[in-house]
Design an enzyme around this catalytic site. Structure first.
Site, PDB file in Angstrom:
ATOM      1  N   THR B  52       0.867  -1.189   0.000  1.00 35.68           N
ATOM      2  CA  THR B  52       0.000   0.000   0.000  1.00 35.68           C
ATOM      3  C   THR B  52       0.902   1.237   0.000  1.00 35.68           C
ATOM      4  O   THR B  52       2.126   1.114  -0.068  1.00 35.68           O
ATOM      5  CB  THR B  52      -0.890   0.038   1.252  1.00 35.68           C
ATOM      6  OG1 THR B  52      -0.065   0.373   2.378  1.00 35.68           O
ATOM      7  CG2 THR B  52      -1.559  -1.284   1.512  1.00 35.68           C
ATOM      8  N   CYS B  53       0.295   2.423   0.084  1.00 41.91           N
ATOM      9  CA  CYS B  53       1.110   3.643   0.107  1.00 41.91           C
ATOM     10  C   CYS B  53       2.050   3.640   1.314  1.00 41.91           C
ATOM     11  O   CYS B  53       3.133   4.212   1.276  1.00 41.91           O
ATOM     12  CB  CYS B  53       0.256   4.893   0.223  1.00 41.91           C
ATOM     13  SG  CYS B  53      -1.141   4.895  -0.843  1.00 41.91           S
ATOM     14  N   ASN B  54       1.594   3.035   2.370  1.00 43.83           N
ATOM     15  CA  ASN B  54       2.336   3.146   3.614  1.00 43.83           C
ATOM     16  C   ASN B  54       3.175   1.927   3.973  1.00 43.83           C
ATOM     17  O   ASN B  54       3.909   1.966   4.958  1.00 43.83           O
ATOM     18  CB  ASN B  54       1.383   3.433   4.771  1.00 43.83           C
ATOM     19  CG  ASN B  54       0.840   4.839   4.688  1.00 43.83           C
ATOM     20  OD1 ASN B  54       1.516   5.729   4.183  1.00 43.83           O
ATOM     21  ND2 ASN B  54      -0.377   5.035   5.148  1.00 43.83           N
ATOM     22  N   ARG B  55       3.041   0.864   3.226  1.00 41.64           N
ATOM     23  CA  ARG B  55       3.818  -0.331   3.572  1.00 41.64           C
ATOM     24  C   ARG B  55       3.981  -1.270   2.403  1.00 41.64           C
ATOM     25  O   ARG B  55       3.138  -1.310   1.500  1.00 41.64           O
ATOM     26  CB  ARG B  55       3.163  -1.072   4.737  1.00 41.64           C
ATOM     27  CG  ARG B  55       1.807  -1.717   4.392  1.00 41.64           C
ATOM     28  CD  ARG B  55       1.148  -2.299   5.602  1.00 41.64           C
ATOM     29  NE  ARG B  55       0.760  -1.247   6.509  1.00 41.64           N
ATOM     30  CZ  ARG B  55       1.321  -1.021   7.691  1.00 41.64           C
ATOM     31  NH1 ARG B  55       2.279  -1.821   8.122  1.00 41.64           N
ATOM     32  NH2 ARG B  55       0.929  -0.017   8.439  1.00 41.64           N
ATOM     33  N   GLU B 117      -7.943   4.433   9.969  1.00 41.61           N
ATOM     34  CA  GLU B 117      -8.452   4.686   8.611  1.00 41.61           C
ATOM     35  C   GLU B 117      -8.982   3.378   8.029  1.00 41.61           C
ATOM     36  O   GLU B 117      -8.456   2.302   8.326  1.00 41.61           O
ATOM     37  CB  GLU B 117      -7.361   5.335   7.739  1.00 41.61           C
ATOM     38  CG  GLU B 117      -6.078   4.541   7.583  1.00 41.61           C
ATOM     39  CD  GLU B 117      -6.108   3.588   6.427  1.00 41.61           C
ATOM     40  OE1 GLU B 117      -7.040   3.674   5.623  1.00 41.61           O
ATOM     41  OE2 GLU B 117      -5.201   2.740   6.350  1.00 41.61           O
ATOM     42  N   PRO B 118     -10.054   3.443   7.243  1.00 40.57           N
ATOM     43  CA  PRO B 118     -10.753   2.215   6.886  1.00 40.57           C
ATOM     44  C   PRO B 118     -10.215   1.450   5.674  1.00 40.57           C
ATOM     45  O   PRO B 118     -10.583   0.303   5.493  1.00 40.57           O
ATOM     46  CB  PRO B 118     -12.175   2.710   6.601  1.00 40.57           C
ATOM     47  CG  PRO B 118     -11.993   4.111   6.149  1.00 40.57           C
ATOM     48  CD  PRO B 118     -10.762   4.636   6.800  1.00 40.57           C
ATOM     49  N   GLY B 192     -10.103  33.172  -1.989  1.00 33.83           N
ATOM     50  CA  GLY B 192      -8.723  32.744  -1.872  1.00 33.83           C
ATOM     51  C   GLY B 192      -8.665  31.282  -2.258  1.00 33.83           C
ATOM     52  O   GLY B 192      -9.609  30.541  -2.023  1.00 33.83           O
ATOM     53  N   ALA B 193      -7.557  30.876  -2.877  1.00 32.46           N
ATOM     54  CA  ALA B 193      -7.474  29.521  -3.407  1.00 32.46           C
ATOM     55  C   ALA B 193      -6.313  28.772  -2.774  1.00 32.46           C
ATOM     56  O   ALA B 193      -5.555  28.086  -3.434  1.00 32.46           O
ATOM     57  CB  ALA B 193      -7.351  29.558  -4.927  1.00 32.46           C
ATOM     58  N   GLY B 194      -6.189  28.888  -1.451  1.00 34.74           N
ATOM     59  CA  GLY B 194      -5.118  28.188  -0.731  1.00 34.74           C
ATOM     60  C   GLY B 194      -5.281  26.680  -0.811  1.00 34.74           C
ATOM     61  O   GLY B 194      -6.351  26.183  -1.150  1.00 34.74           O
TER      62      GLY B 194
END
Lengths: 275, 464
Positions: B52-55, B117-118, B192-194
């Site tokens: 996954t993105c994290n592991r 997170e699911p 504003g478009a921060g």
């Protein structure tokens, strides 16, 4: 007259109210499902009680204040149940079930005593129509006031940023509460209007005059005007949200005051010798 | 042949994204990679890849774990064309109970970057499915993954680990849901478009909204964003007329003092006929005067208010994580007993169920002529068939007990279970339905033993 069903119905309402209140307090939302079912059971038992009384009286059982209050409690519970289930509004359950339980308890205490029979002169097809419209209208106002209380609580939590404590609490949005409040007021107002009209026709048929300015009539008119103003201010001036909710509660307090006050101070005035 | 579970991998704590992306597998690559792994690393008897993105993790089973670690690490280096030296310090190697605990914690989102997170559970289910597809799942991984899924589901149900908003944008969106019933008839306006304003707008746009108006000091910036998000860009000088039709205003303008004050806003409120308006102030210094919150039907949340929502949710999730860890330990204990062959009960229960099912099926098939028999004859046939199945079951159970409380025993039992259950077409759903009756199963088993030793069944039949 005693029936088998009154106490079980009252018990269901009381337990339902306790579970509703506890589920709000402890954030156990699943418990409100049980509370809703108990409220439903209460409505069924209460209906049996009213039917038994009605069969005995030969018409709808509203011969005295206690019976009228019981009928009001039942209609409120029934309409409340419909809103809770169909609009997913378990959050008003705590107020509805408590109000219904209280009303029925008061009614049960007052039920003892000599039973008054509706005089023959008043027995007319108009009677159930007029009484049902009036009491159903009142039940709409009970529900509107409950919804308004919830609105004010939710609103103040949002304003003071305390809503954040339980972000997943399935509380309905302000918009939804406001909309439900509005439609309840509109329904209540229409029913009250028809109740007044039907009452006038009935009075004309019985006594030969539409209006006699007796206390119930005068107060009903005053309350009708207040609700008319409430709806008018929303439509023209755009008074909605907090202001509308607060006014709904104020008018409802006046309504309760007159309903109880008249029945205690002038028993038997409205419609002649019973009441 | 003692099999042991192991995990080799890197995650968001041990390795920077530069390493994780280098080692990551796309979903479509996983099956082929597992097939390569099976050929390359013969020390492994089972394997799955969770990427996954994290592991990136290789979850495997091997008799010799030390060898398997080296094989798997070498495989990853070779397969991903990365120097082992570059990522070796980031690798964690877990085995046995620690590996199982890790797997359970990952599934329950206790090891995620955003606690609770699911997505991870779904990703893990896919990883399992891919391994099954590649044919690299055996008894141990099958059990380990399923126990991890069960633990994760239990935790979701029993704790509030997935509750609350853990980002400013989702906090804003959840607050919008408490004010408005639906956004499909609402206008969102960005002043504003921060970056954070953009994320918040995206979050709000994840459900249908009526329209999006973007106004920014640099018109081009607003125009680009409007094209991307499907809104309309308005020059900054001209945003005021739009204010009255906006139900949600996100402010992120760089300005030394508030751009909207209470006096002018009161006029806007009247023009809106007191319809509620939600002001999200992401600017520092703040864009909206804080007195606006006192106006009727105006709800103003600044960056600190939203930060507090996030902070509370995170604190809540961390509190819940402690309870989740307890559930992990409970599930781990039951899995570990099975791993060590101590826990034959579920297997015995499944076998018993299958054999009973077989008897029921056969009795059902002959229901026609059985009906024609006298009641006592039917009863005898019932006793006869029950005697047969009990004898058969007893043989199997004795055999299993003889092989003892060893890992091998568990294997034998699992094989027996597999043969009987699969052959009889007993679905795993049916068996799952029995899941909670472990205690009953033990009691049943004891009773069955006693019944089995009773000679009276045969005798009765003989006598009659």
């Amino acid at each position: 007259m005693e029936t088998l069903w009154l106490m079980p119905a009252l018990a269901c309402y009381v337990i339902s109210a306790m579970i509703f209140v506890a589920s709000r307090f402890f954030g156990r939302t699943r418990a409100s499902g049980w509370a809703t079912m108990l409220l439903g059971a209460g409505v069924v038992l209460h209906a049996l009680d009213l039917t038994a009384r009605g069969l005995q009286a030969g018409t709808i059982p509203v011969a005295n204040f206690a019976e009228s209050l019981s009928f009001l409690a039942w209609l409120t519970a029934l309409a409340g149940l419909m809103i809770i289930v169909r609009r997913q509004m378990a959050v008003i359950g705590a107020y509805i079930a408590s109000a219904v339980a209280l009303a029925l308890a008061v009614s049960a205490v007052m039920m003892h005593g000599a039973r008054l029979v509706i005089p023959e002169t008043l027995r007319s097809a108009w009677m159930p129509v007029h009484v049902t419209l009036a009491i159903l209208g009142y039940s709409m106002f009970v529900l509107a006031a409950s919804t308004s209380i919830v609105y004010l609580v939710c609103e103040s939590r949002l304003k003071t940023k305390r809503a954040i404590a339980t972000p997943d609490d399935p509380v309905p949005s302000l918009e939804k509460l406001d909309r439900i409040n509005y439609s309840l007021l509109a329904w209540g107002f229409s029913l009250l209007s028809f109740a007044i009209i039907s009452g006038a026709i009935w009075a004309d048929a019985t006594w030969g005059h539409f209006w006699s300015w007796e206390p119930v009539e005068s107060w009903s008119l005053a309350i009708w005007i207040m609700y008319a103003g409430l709806l008018e201010s929303r439509l023209t001036a755009g008074w909605r949200g907090r202001r509308a909710a607060a006014l709904t509660i104020v008018v409802f307090v006046v309504l309760i005051g007159s309903f109880v006050g008249i029945n205690l101070m002038y028993p038997g005035k409205h419609g002649g010798s019973f009441g | 042949m003692d099999q042991s579970l192991f995990i080799l991998g890197v995650n968001h704590r041990t390795a920077p994204v530069a390493i994780r992306e280098r080692l990551a597998y796309a979903d479509a690559e996983v099956v082929a990679a597992l097939e390569r792994l099976r050929r390359r690393a013969r020390a492994l008897s089972e394997a799955a890849i969770l990427s996954t993105c994290n592991r990136v993790e290789i979850i495997g089973v091997a008799p010799d774990v030390a060898g398997a670690f080296d094989d798997a690490a070498a495989f990853v280096a070779e397969d991903r064309n990365a120097a082992l030296k570059a990522f070796a310090p980031s690798l964690y190697r877990l085995e046995g109970r620690d590996a199982a605990r890790h797997l359970f914690r990952v599934g329950a989102s206790l090891d995620s970057m955003v606690l609770g997170e699911p997505q991870i559970l779904g990703q893990m289910k896919i990883a399992y499915a891919r391994a099954a597809e590649a044919g690299t799942v055996g008894l141990v991984l099958h059990r380990a993954f399923h126990r991890a899924f069960t633990a994760a589901k239990r935790i979701r149900k029993a704790t509030l680990i997935g509750h609350g908003s853990v980002s400013v944008s989702s906090a804003a969106a959840s607050l919008a849901g408490r004010i408005f019933d639906t956004l499909s008839d609402k206008t969102v306006m960005m002043l504003g478009a921060g970056k954070m304003a953009e994320m918040t707008a995206r979050q709000l746009k994840s459900k249908p909204i009526k329209s999006l108006v973007i106004s920014s000091r640099t018109f081009d910036h607003a125009a680009v964003l409007a094209r991307e998000l499907g809104g309309i860009a308005v020059p900054f000088e001209d945003y005021r007329p739009h204010l009255k039709s906006a139900d949600i205003v996100i402010g992120s303008v760089a300005s030394t003092r508030p751009i909207v004050g209470p006096e002018e806003f009161e006029a806007v409120i009247k023009e809106r006929r007191y319809r509620p308006i939600f002001l999200i102030d992401l600017g520092v210094p703040r864009n909206f005067d804080e007195r606006l919150n006192r106006l009727e039907n105006v709800y103003l949340y600044d960056i600190d208010d939203l930060g507090q929502v996030v902070h509370k949710s995170q604190a809540e999730r961390e509190r819940e994580a402690a309870r989740a860890e307890e559930i992990v330990e409970l599930e781990l204990e039951s899995f570990w007993r099975w791993m060590n062959g101590l826990d034959l009960v579920p297997t015995i229960r499944d076998i018993r169920y299958s054999i009973d099912r077989l008897r029921d099926l056969e009795m059902g098939r002959h229901r026609g002529w059985l009906k024609g028999l006298a009641p006592d004859e039917r009863e005898r046939i019932d006793l006869l068939t029950r005697g047969l199945t009990n004898k058969l079951l007893h043989r199997i159970l004795q055999g299993l007990r003889k092989s003892g409380n060893s890992a091998e025993g568990a294997y034998t039992a699992e094989v027996a279970r597999k043969l009987l259950c699969d052959e009889l077409g007993v679905s795993s759903d049916e068996l799952d339905a029995l899941e909670d009756s472990t205690a009953d199963a033990i009691a049943d088993d004891d009773r069955a033993d006693r019944e089995d030793l009773r000679p009276d069944i045969g005798d009765q039949i003989g006598k009659k």
